[in-house]
Design an enzyme around this catalytic site. Structure first.
Site, short mmCIF file in Angstrom:
data_model
loop_
_atom_site.label_atom_id
_atom_site.label_comp_id
_atom_site.label_asym_id
_atom_site.label_seq_id
_atom_site.Cartn_x
_atom_site.Cartn_y
_atom_site.Cartn_z
N SER A 1 0.82 -1.21 0.00
CA SER A 1 0.00 0.00 0.00
C SER A 1 0.86 1.26 0.00
O SER A 1 0.59 2.21 -0.76
CB SER A 1 -0.95 0.00 1.20
OG SER A 1 -0.24 -0.14 2.42
N TRP A 2 1.91 1.31 0.82
CA TRP A 2 2.70 2.53 0.92
C TRP A 2 3.58 2.72 -0.31
O TRP A 2 3.69 3.83 -0.84
CB TRP A 2 3.52 2.50 2.20
CG TRP A 2 4.18 3.79 2.59
CD1 TRP A 2 5.41 3.92 3.16
CD2 TRP A 2 3.67 5.14 2.48
NE1 TRP A 2 5.69 5.25 3.41
CE2 TRP A 2 4.64 6.01 3.00
CE3 TRP A 2 2.49 5.67 1.99
CZ2 TRP A 2 4.47 7.40 3.04
CZ3 TRP A 2 2.31 7.05 2.03
CH2 TRP A 2 3.30 7.90 2.54
N HIS B 1 7.20 -8.43 -6.40
CA HIS B 1 7.76 -9.78 -6.55
C HIS B 1 6.73 -10.75 -7.14
O HIS B 1 7.06 -11.89 -7.44
CB HIS B 1 8.26 -10.32 -5.19
CG HIS B 1 7.17 -10.59 -4.19
ND1 HIS B 1 6.61 -9.60 -3.43
CD2 HIS B 1 6.54 -11.74 -3.84
CE1 HIS B 1 5.69 -10.12 -2.63
NE2 HIS B 1 5.62 -11.42 -2.87
N GLY C 1 6.75 9.95 8.32
CA GLY C 1 5.80 10.94 8.81
C GLY C 1 4.40 10.38 8.91
O GLY C 1 4.14 9.22 8.55
N SER D 1 1.28 9.42 7.70
CA SER D 1 0.81 9.29 6.31
C SER D 1 0.21 7.91 6.06
O SER D 1 0.93 6.91 6.03
CB SER D 1 2.00 9.51 5.36
OG SER D 1 3.12 8.76 5.79
N LYS E 1 6.89 4.39 17.15
CA LYS E 1 5.47 4.74 17.27
C LYS E 1 4.60 3.52 17.00
O LYS E 1 3.46 3.44 17.49
CB LYS E 1 5.11 5.91 16.35
CG LYS E 1 5.42 5.69 14.87
CD LYS E 1 4.30 5.02 14.10
CE LYS E 1 4.70 4.77 12.67
NZ LYS E 1 3.61 4.19 11.87
N ASN F 1 -1.14 -1.52 12.88
CA ASN F 1 -0.65 -1.76 14.23
C ASN F 1 -1.76 -1.53 15.26
O ASN F 1 -1.94 -2.31 16.19
CB ASN F 1 0.55 -0.87 14.53
CG ASN F 1 1.78 -1.29 13.75
OD1 ASN F 1 2.46 -2.25 14.11
ND2 ASN F 1 2.06 -0.60 12.66
N VAL G 1 1.95 -7.41 7.00
CA VAL G 1 3.01 -7.25 8.00
C VAL G 1 2.59 -6.24 9.06
O VAL G 1 2.11 -5.15 8.74
CB VAL G 1 4.32 -6.80 7.33
CG1 VAL G 1 5.39 -6.50 8.39
CG2 VAL G 1 4.83 -7.87 6.37
N GLU H 1 4.45 -4.28 11.58
CA GLU H 1 5.83 -3.95 11.95
C GLU H 1 6.03 -3.84 13.46
O GLU H 1 7.10 -4.14 13.99
CB GLU H 1 6.27 -2.65 11.27
CG GLU H 1 6.54 -2.75 9.78
CD GLU H 1 7.93 -3.30 9.46
OE1 GLU H 1 8.56 -3.92 10.34
OE2 GLU H 1 8.37 -3.11 8.32
#
Length: 339
Positions: free
Chosen positions: A11-12, A32, A137, A139, A192, A257, A280, A282
């Site tokens: 997504s990012w 991939h 940042g 986002s 964070k 998260n 994932v 993180e």
């Protein structure tokens, strides 16, 4: 027009490729999975990560890593922390000239306790990297592709490289600041996620706004304590990659998260949560690294410690909150008096 490669079609990575293509840069995104590349090229969508969003027709995709690396002298790395060393080792045979590397990942490697830029320095010889820049940042990808106003920071010890990347990304809905404190920017963006997991747990337990406000505030305090000890600039943590990213990640349903923590607070096991998420998270891996850092630098990080015990030592979320609330009384600014 500049020529840019984005490695990673999550997504990012896709959202950043969207911004770059919108800015009229010749942008190639690597996945991939051949099927994902085919979808981006044929339908201009990435339905798994950004459903119902059209991507610019000028954005091209490939699953050929050699082609992706050869395409550009600016490589944006948008891959999970745990995959960083593997992906770099896979493209190193194709890296023949120095390039500018921009990483946008938010994590710390457990055990080695290295930030992403340090992993890159390990894996990419100095003569093959012009500079390393981090973009971070508050986002969410989902909002960036809607062109909602977003602000981020690019940091590098090479401020001219940071300014170059600032120019590539900046537009009317994506505002970019520069910073030379790469340590603080990387730590803020990574840690964070730990606090966001805890915030999700607080919401999952149904504790409300008072508890979450306290958690975010004291979470920033322990992030700052560790960061300052590791050489970061204190003011970085009240900026976009500190307080800014902490607010957005601890309060938004877009945050994976926060969502993972919310499921934990509602009684799900870590194994069930990770299977349910399908992406994932993180913060889980970073919690282990953050706990190890707190031990290495002898910095008190009670929220991180409680979360570590919930994730890895079978402490219940309710017991974790109780332990935090019943800690020895102290002055609010006590931990900062030595800095």
């Amino acid at each position: 027009m500049q020529t840019i490669t984005v490695i990673g079609a999550g997504s990012w990575g896709t959202a950043l490729a969207f911004v770059l293509a919108e800015n009229d840069h010749n942008t190639l995104i690597w996945s991939h999975r051949q099927s994902q590349s085919d979808e981006i090229n044929s339908h201009h969508t990435n339905s798994k990560y950004l459903p119902d969003r059209l991507l610019p027709e000028s954005l091209k995709a490939t699953s050929d890593l050699q082609q992706a690396i050869a395409h550009s002298d600016v490589i944006v790395l948008a891959i999970p922390t745990k995959a960083f060393r593997e992906v770099i080792s896979n493209f190193m045979p194709f890296l023949n000239t120095p390039k500018t590397f921009v990483h946008v990942s938010k994590g710390i490697e457990p055990d080695s306790l290295k930030r992403i830029s340090e992993i890159m320095e390990d894996e990419i010889p100095a003569e093959l990297r012009s500079s390393i820049v981090v973009l971070s940042g508050p986002s969410h990808a989902e909002e960036v592709v809607l062109k909602h106003p977003t602000t981020v920071t690019v940091a590098s010890t090479d401020i001219e490289a940071a300014k170059k990347i600032q120019d590539l990304f900046m537009n009317h809905y994506f505002r970019v600041y520069t910073n030379e404190d790469i340590i603080g920017v990387e730590l803020g963006g990574s840690l964070k996620n730990v606090i966001a997991l805890a915030a999700g747990i607080v919401d999952g337990l149904g504790y409300g706004d008072n508890a979450k406000a306290a958690l975010i505030t004291r979470g920033l305090a322990e992030i700052s304590r560790l960061g300052i000890q590791m050489g970061a600039e204190p003011y970085t943590f009240i900026g976009l990659t500190g307080m800014g990213d902490l607010i957005v990640t601890c309060t938004s349903v877009h945050s994976r998260n926060w969502r993972a923590g919310n499921l934990l607070g509602k009684g799900n096991s870590l194994e069930e949560v990770l299977e349910d998420m399908g992406m994932v998270v993180e913060g889980v891996r970073t919690t282990k690294a953050a706990y190890q850092l707190s031990q290495k630098y002898d910095i008190e990080m009670p929220i991180t410690t409680a979360l570590y015990k919930v994730l890895f030592e079978r402490l219940t979320p309710k017991e974790g909150v109780d332990q935090l609330m019943l800690r020895t009384k102290k002055h609010e600014l006590e931990d900062f008096k030595s800095f």
